[in-house]
Design an enzyme around this catalytic site. Structure first.
Site, PDB file in Angstrom:
ATOM      1  N   ARG A 240       0.842  -1.183   0.000  1.00 48.74           N
ATOM      2  CA  ARG A 240       0.000   0.000   0.000  1.00 48.74           C
ATOM      3  C   ARG A 240       0.882   1.238   0.000  1.00 48.74           C
ATOM      4  NH1 ARG A 240      -3.230  -2.748  -1.701  1.00 48.74           N
ATOM      5  NH2 ARG A 240      -5.355  -3.239  -0.996  1.00 48.74           N
TER       6      ARG A 240
ATOM      7  N   GLU B  83      -2.153   7.770  -4.755  1.00 47.91           N
ATOM      8  CA  GLU B  83      -3.367   7.034  -5.112  1.00 47.91           C
ATOM      9  C   GLU B  83      -4.535   7.433  -4.223  1.00 47.91           C
ATOM     10  OE1 GLU B  83      -2.847   2.702  -6.230  1.00 47.91           O
ATOM     11  OE2 GLU B  83      -0.889   3.106  -5.336  1.00 47.91           O
TER      12      GLU B  83
ATOM     13  N   HIS C  27       0.124  -0.008  -9.884  1.00 51.29           N
ATOM     14  CA  HIS C  27      -0.664  -0.863  -8.982  1.00 51.29           C
ATOM     15  C   HIS C  27      -1.144  -2.099  -9.757  1.00 51.29           C
ATOM     16  CE1 HIS C  27      -3.155  -0.662  -5.030  1.00 51.29           C
ATOM     17  NE2 HIS C  27      -2.846  -1.909  -5.327  1.00 51.29           N
TER      18      HIS C  27
END
Length: 342
Positions: free
Chosen positions: A242, A271, A294
């Protein structure tokens, strides 16, 4: 084929025909949202999501924000099924309060992300970005890379993906160092008791550091300027977990100052925080940073697996059954029953 009983809306691309057939066979009408090129459900407004989901019984989603306000506008919706495993954008408390169920697709993309992690390690240490850039400019000089073979690799988090990375690294004869806040017996058996170290030791001794921790208040920003300064000058940081685990502005500065040697990034802070997009753009331009959008979980096989798991969870809830326990992150049906009985 049974008569259609439920409506399921999918706000993700790459939804395979086999999973679509499974849902239809289970009596579901499937609506696949037509999103504009480059647009993902995570960037849709609440109003756009409501328009898509107002008549839905089930929802298969990617990175959309699931809030109390959104759920309050969707009384018909019974189940929110994430095609993936991270769920920091789903308000699980709100899901339970609304009497709905939320699930994740555990086990579907573990292998794909573990493969991608190794790919980024090799791409950075073998300087593939510089090699390609040179050849594109008709420059055949050879950038001198390094080996992954027999290096010390620090793995932060030993869940399903972390274990997959550890297994793949065995072929490179690396020395693994593992940080897990509360390792259980299965993790110790998988990683070896002697491999577990504290985070500071892992930062100081690792040639490669790869992140596989969940994003929560304890882990957010765990890789900051202080952590980066404690790493080896030749260290390579890999993040396929993440974006919020890393302070990207601190990483950019560390790379520019050559505090560490390079990075392989599949995720970015921008993001979830567009104000950091300029930092992301600068990271992308650095010659010693290999980036992907991603995409770690996005293989044909990985998406097919996660599609099916997400669909199976939806069908279980719509048929009044319980999805596999390891996939359930919130189940508010018991609250609904309790209210009805009062």
């Amino acid at each position: 084929m049974p008569k259609t009983r439920h409506r399921v809306v999918v706000t993700q691309r790459f939804f395979d025909s086999a999973t679509l057939d499974f849902l239809k066979h289970c009596g579901c009408e499937v609506i696949i949202a037509e999103l504009a090129p480059g647009v993902a459900d995570g960037s849709l407004s609440e109003r756009q999501l409501i328009d898509l989901l107002i008549d839905a019984d089930g929802w298969i989603l990617g990175h959309a924000n699931v809030t109390a306000s959104l759920l309050g506008s969707l009384p018909r919706l019974k189940v929110i099924s994430r095609r993936g495993v991270g769920y920091e954008r789903i308000d699980t408390v709100a899901v339970e309060a609304a009497g709905k169920v939320a699930t994740i697709a555990v086990g579907g993309n573990d292998a794909s992300v573990a493969d991608h992690t190794i790919a980024l390690m090799l791409a950075v240490c073998r300087k593939l970005k510089q090699c390609q850039a040179g050849l594109s400019a008709n420059d055949w000089s050879i950038p001198l890379g390094g080996d992954l073979y027999r290096k010390t690799v620090g793995i932060v988090g030993l869940g399903r993906i972390g274990k997959g990375v550890l297994l793949r690294l065995a072929g490179f004869e690396v020395k693994p160092l593992i940080y897990a806040p509360r390792p259980d017996s299965s993790q110790k058996a998988n990683g070896g008791q002697s491999c577990f170290v504290d985070l500071e030791t892992l930062f100081q001794e690792s040639d490669f550091i790869t992140l596989h921790a969940p994003l929560n208040p304890q882990t957010r920003g765990m890789i900051d300027s202080r952590a980066l300064k404690s790493m080896k000058a030749g260290a390579v940081l890999i993040n396929t977990a993440r974006g919020g685990l890393v302070r990207d502005a601190d990483l950019l500065k560390a790379l520019q100052q050559e505090d560490i040697a390079g990075a392989g990034l599949d995720v970015f802070e921008s993001e979830s925080d567009p104000s950091l997009s300029a930092v992301t753009e600068q990271l992308i331009k650095l010659p010693n940073v290999v980036v992907t959008p991603h995409a770690g979980a996005s293989t044909v096989e990985g998406l097919n697996r996660t599609n099916l798991i997400a669909a199976q969870c939806v069908v279980a809830v719509l048929e009044g059954r319980s999805p596999p326990g390891h996939c359930v992150i919130a189940d508010g049906r018991r609250h609904t029953v309790a209210k009805e009985n009062t």
